[in-house]
Enzyme design. Structure first.
Site, mmCIF file in Angstrom:
data_model
loop_
_atom_site.group_PDB
_atom_site.id
_atom_site.type_symbol
_atom_site.label_atom_id
_atom_site.label_comp_id
_atom_site.label_asym_id
_atom_site.label_seq_id
_atom_site.Cartn_x
_atom_site.Cartn_y
_atom_site.Cartn_z
ATOM 1 N N GLU A 44 26.827 9.157 12.303
ATOM 2 C CA GLU A 44 25.330 9.808 12.409
ATOM 3 C C GLU A 44 24.429 8.590 11.991
ATOM 4 O O GLU A 44 24.488 7.952 11.103
ATOM 5 C CB GLU A 44 25.171 10.858 11.572
ATOM 6 C CG GLU A 44 24.045 11.759 11.807
ATOM 7 C CD GLU A 44 23.764 13.028 10.830
ATOM 8 O OE1 GLU A 44 22.700 13.794 11.160
ATOM 9 O OE2 GLU A 44 24.482 13.208 9.824
ATOM 10 N N LYS A 113 19.685 16.540 17.318
ATOM 11 C CA LYS A 113 20.308 17.634 16.388
ATOM 12 C C LYS A 113 19.691 18.725 15.898
ATOM 13 O O LYS A 113 18.052 18.995 15.831
ATOM 14 C CB LYS A 113 20.184 17.105 14.636
ATOM 15 C CG LYS A 113 21.427 17.697 13.707
ATOM 16 C CD LYS A 113 21.529 16.674 12.547
ATOM 17 C CE LYS A 113 22.382 17.203 11.483
ATOM 18 N NZ LYS A 113 22.501 16.369 10.655
ATOM 19 N N CYS A 174 27.295 16.869 12.567
ATOM 20 C CA CYS A 174 27.432 17.008 11.199
ATOM 21 C C CYS A 174 26.903 18.438 10.714
ATOM 22 O O CYS A 174 27.855 19.316 10.971
ATOM 23 C CB CYS A 174 26.444 16.068 10.594
ATOM 24 S SG CYS A 174 26.801 15.893 8.666
ATOM 25 N N PRO A 386 28.612 -2.876 -21.871
ATOM 26 C CA PRO A 386 28.699 -2.455 -23.024
ATOM 27 C C PRO A 386 29.938 -1.781 -23.448
ATOM 28 O O PRO A 386 30.086 -0.577 -22.983
ATOM 29 C CB PRO A 386 27.615 -1.869 -23.705
ATOM 30 C CG PRO A 386 26.546 -2.181 -22.703
ATOM 31 C CD PRO A 386 27.174 -2.394 -21.454
ATOM 32 N N LEU A 387 31.089 -2.358 -24.038
ATOM 33 C CA LEU A 387 32.153 -1.381 -24.154
ATOM 34 C C LEU A 387 32.600 -1.192 -25.737
ATOM 35 O O LEU A 387 32.774 -1.877 -26.616
ATOM 36 C CB LEU A 387 33.476 -2.517 -23.623
ATOM 37 C CG LEU A 387 34.861 -1.781 -23.601
ATOM 38 C CD1 LEU A 387 35.046 -0.733 -22.839
ATOM 39 C CD2 LEU A 387 35.722 -3.039 -23.196
ATOM 40 N N SER A 388 32.392 0.053 -25.754
ATOM 41 C CA SER A 388 32.444 0.593 -27.085
ATOM 42 C C SER A 388 33.981 1.008 -27.727
ATOM 43 O O SER A 388 34.016 1.148 -28.854
ATOM 44 C CB SER A 388 31.562 2.015 -27.095
ATOM 45 O OG SER A 388 32.000 3.090 -26.524
ATOM 46 N N GLY A 390 35.236 3.584 -26.513
ATOM 47 C CA GLY A 390 35.331 5.063 -26.268
ATOM 48 C C GLY A 390 35.758 5.639 -24.985
ATOM 49 O O GLY A 390 35.790 4.372 -24.149
ATOM 50 N N ALA A 391 35.731 6.823 -24.571
ATOM 51 C CA ALA A 391 36.216 7.166 -23.430
ATOM 52 C C ALA A 391 35.328 6.970 -22.139
ATOM 53 O O ALA A 391 35.838 6.500 -21.304
ATOM 54 C CB ALA A 391 36.394 8.618 -23.419
ATOM 55 N N SER A 393 32.938 4.363 -21.736
ATOM 56 C CA SER A 393 32.598 3.002 -21.303
ATOM 57 C C SER A 393 34.108 2.425 -21.078
ATOM 58 O O SER A 393 34.037 1.527 -19.844
ATOM 59 C CB SER A 393 32.375 2.178 -22.590
ATOM 60 O OG SER A 393 32.965 2.215 -23.652
#
Length: 762
Positions: A44, A113, A174, A386-388, A390-391, A393
């Site tokens: 489309e 359409k 669509c 920014p990697l902490s 934790g789950a 990041s």
């Protein structure tokens, strides 16, 4: 036998990039013709790109689309092949979303359409109008430059079908497929055997089955060949269009393209016998009866045969069975066009199977492909996260790692476009290119652990180990000095120095001290993203990645302008429950084993001091679990529940373990903090759309951001209901695992639609 070879495609278009889009369209037509297809279907609005939004209101957009179409038609692209090409068209004072059906360098008809997508992420009625004249085709005067180039002054415009000498073909665009009375029902009774559905359908977790069932249902009881084409990729915004173009014959999938891919062009080919359609229809008495008294639909006659007779050299495509994702037959033919490789998924005469990805695979591949498109099209040189430890990041880091793996795999498969983009982004020289995902990640991915006195050694170690597994350039930064400087400045100005609650401070002091740390991390992230490429003598800039999930956004459990503030966020509409499942999967399937330990750790912001008798935990801070947040989110958005309706439904869902009074307290607590924090959604980082209960304020979840957080009328109604129900008593007895009324929410209102199950699909 009437043998017909058809081709549909996934195209990675880019809104408003007409050169890019035209190249992909030409390439797909060329590849379709090379394998002998006589019908080619594209997605489309493929000339402009689906996501142009308010650019559709500009006359330039429509004019450029006509210019591109003219270039296709004056060449030999449409010789001997019916091409359905999507573009906006203005007729009189109305703008329509159209499929232009072209054959032998002429426009055969233009199909506007009739039913527009106008909910969720879709706003088609803002830009287009619906075609309402179903009873006739009208003449459309072609623009002068088009008319002159084609030696054609007008073309039939409206609802109808094309009648070839040996079959009939029609478009169904669509959203029209999903309406209560879709056009294909009436068209089938008029003898249409081939349906062309050009789509702009975005990815959402667990959505593909809904789509495939619609294609199968369209032809299961009325027969027909249903072709579906879709965009694939990020065309400039939050959505990822997930391809999966396919061909369905009499309710059986006979060919299917990939759902997630880095390829720009993928052509899906099938060869079918139209006599099988006629045979099925002739065997259904009710179909015969309804066809005999049908409402006549207008048609355009094209005096050509497009089918071939019986020929053993022409193999028929076979029905596919359901399977999980694994290997597919991939045939690659290199194009004459520079840096474009086209792949075919060809359904041959042996058994293949329908592809369904697990939700964990969807989280890996969908956002991974979206990130790659964003990176290569933005002009950036990489990502900074920014990697902490934790789950959340860590999930983002794993997705970037998956992206790097996909890039290296596609280069190994010979994709020249992916290779060229990777060489440019990774700054490779002397003919070198990525061959190892970790080496590639080292070039384009920075991770930064921004620790403080409140951070633990465990999260610091987890972040470092994961960064090593992925291959990112990892930094360890202590922010205590910056925090101390700001607090000293504050003390100089005010004469006071705030303290944490565990050290005798107030709630105001405690929250403020946490926010300072969070916001400093945001400032440092953008500073590092700007300067680190310069430090390492690299060109360009890095995009900062955010890592807040959909549940935290819904609750407002994030600091405004903290590390949730970034350039883009690949997990911003994914639930915590799904992310934890993804981490377990990624630990095994992506080779990042440390993710298993990260997933098992209790979620914590680490913004308060750790004491022997106190450790900060997310769910304690929020006053609700992530699983409960998923339930609230689905009831609020998907099932449109206000506070009172949510309370009523949760009384059924949780009635075996909680009293009505306790349920009311939970609902009140949620709505209080949801409304207090709703303003944060106005500045939420643009996020990959993956979840149907996303609170994203930009266009998906349109609500006010200034609430009366006390909800006096609604909460009073809840109190009255609690009093009527003797609300201090549990409503139901415990039930077994058979899903009785209390435990499973069986049979009652919204709950019956699985709203209480965070793992339930949409």
């Amino acid at each position: 036998m009437r043998l017909l070879k058809v081709a549909t495609c996934n195209l990675n278009q880019w809104a408003m990039d007409f050169d890019c889009n035209l190249k992909h369209i030409k390439e797909s037509i060329t590849r379709a013709k090379e394998v002998g297809a006589v019908i080619r279907l594209g997605p489309e609005l493929e000339i402009t790109g689906y996501g142009c939004e308010d650019h559709f209101l500009e006359l330039d957009t429509v004019n450029h689309a006509w210019e591109c179409l003219k270039e296709i038609l004056i060449g030999d692209w449409t010789d001997g092949i019916l091409c359905s090409i999507g573009m906006p068209i203005i007729r009189g004072s109305e703008r329509y979303n159209c499929q232009v059906l072209c054959f032998n360098r002429k426009i055969v008809m233009i199909r506007p359409k009739m039913w527009l997508a106008n909910d969720g992420n879709y706003r088609e009625l803002r830009w287009f109008t619906t075609w309402k004249q179903k009873d006739q085709l009208v003449e459309f005067q072609l623009p002068p430059e088009i008319s002159e180039a084609l030696s054609q002054t007008s073309v039939p415009f409206g609802y109808g079908y094309i009648q070839f000498l040996d079959t009939a073909v029609a478009a169904e665009i669509c959203e029209e497929l999903f309406t209560p009375n879709p056009p294909h029902t009436e068209l089938a009774l008029n003898g249409v055997e081939v349906f062309l559905n050009a789509s702009g359908s975005h990815h959402q977790l667990r959505k593909l089955d809904l789509r495939l069932r619609a294609f199968i249902g369209a032809t299961h009881t009325r027969g027909g060949v249903y072709m579906y084409s879709n965009h694939q990729g990020c065309d400039g915004a939050r959505l990822y269009y997930d391809g999966c173009s396919c061909v369905v014959v009499n309710g059986e999938v006979v060919a299917q393209g990939s759902q997630f891919s880095l390829k720009d062009v993928e052509v899906v080919v099938a060869q079918v016998d139209l006599d099988a359609v006629a045979s099925l229809r002739g065997s259904i008495s009710s179909f015969q009866e309804q066809a005999s008294c049908k409402t006549k639909v207008s048609s355009v006659a094209v005096p050509f045969n497009i089918c071939k007779p019986f020929n053993l050299k022409m193999l028929l495509s076979s029905p596919q069975k359901v399977r999980s994702c694994s290997e597919v037959i991939v045939v690659k033919i290199k194009s004459f066009s520079v840096l474009v490789s086209v792949y075919y998924l060809i359904a041959l005469c042996y058994e293949l199977k329908i592809m369904y990805h697990s939700p964990e695979e969807e989280i890996a591949f969908g956002p991974g492909c979206w990130l790659w498109d964003y990176l290569r099209r933005s002009g950036a040189s990489g990502f900074l996260l920014p990697l902490s430890g934790g789950a959340d990041s860590s999930s983002v880091a794993a997705i970037v790692g998956c992206m790097c793996q996909l890039v290296v795999k596609e280069i190994a498969n010979g994709d020249e476009q992916v290779k060229a983009d990777a060489i440019r982004i990774g700054n490779y020289t002397d003919g070198k290119f990525p061959t190892d995902s970790k080496e590639f990640a080292k070039r384009i991915f920075y991770t930064v652990y921004m620790g403080s006195e409140n951070s633990s050694e465990a999260t610091k170690t987890r972040a470092k180990v994961l960064a090593d597994e992925i291959g990112s350039w990892h930094l360890d930064v202590c922010i205590d000095g910056v925090v101390s400087s700001l607090l000293s400045l504050f003390q100089t100005v005010t004469g006071k120095r705030p303290r944490y609650k565990v050290d005798g401070g107030s709630n105001v002091e405690n929250l403020g001290l946490q926010n300072i740390q969070a916001r400093i991390r945001m400032v440092l992230a953008f500073m590092l993203a700007s300067f680190l490429p310069w430090v390492h003598n690299k060109k360009g800039f890095y995009l900062v990645l955010g890592s807040s999930n959909v549940d935290e956004a819904l609750r407002g459990y994030l600091t405004k302008y903290d590390c949730s503030a970034a350039d883009i966020n690949p997990i911003g509409s994914i639930s915590k429950q799904d992310l934890r499942t993804f981490l377990r999967w990624a630990a095994n399937h992506l080779g990042y084993s440390s993710l298993a330990e990260i997933e098992a750790a209790p979620p914590t912001a680490e913004l308060e001091p750790i004491r022997s008798n106190y450790s900060q935990l997310d769910e304690v801070d929020m006053g609700m679990t992530y699983e409960e947040l998923s339930v609230y989110g689905r009831l609020r958005k998907i099932f449109r529940c206000g506070p009172v309706s949510m309370f009523k439904n949760l009384c059924y869902k949780w009635g075996a373990t909680l009293t009505p009074s306790e349920v009311a307290d939970k609902v009140k607590h949620f709505f209080k903090y949801y409304s207090i924090n709703r303003h944060k959604m106005t500045v939420l980082t643009p996020s990959y759309h993956a979840e149907s209960y996303s609170p994203e304020d930009n266009r998906f979840d349109l609500r006010q951001f200034l609430y009366n957080a006390r909800w006096p009328y609604q909460f009073r109604k809840m109190d009255e209901l609690v009093q009527e129900m003797n609300g201090d008593r549990v409503a139901f007895k415990e039930t077994g695992e058979d899903g009785g009324t209390a435990a499973g929410g069986g049979g009652m209102g919204v709950v019956a639609a699985a709203s209480g199950n965070p793992k339930a699909g949409f």
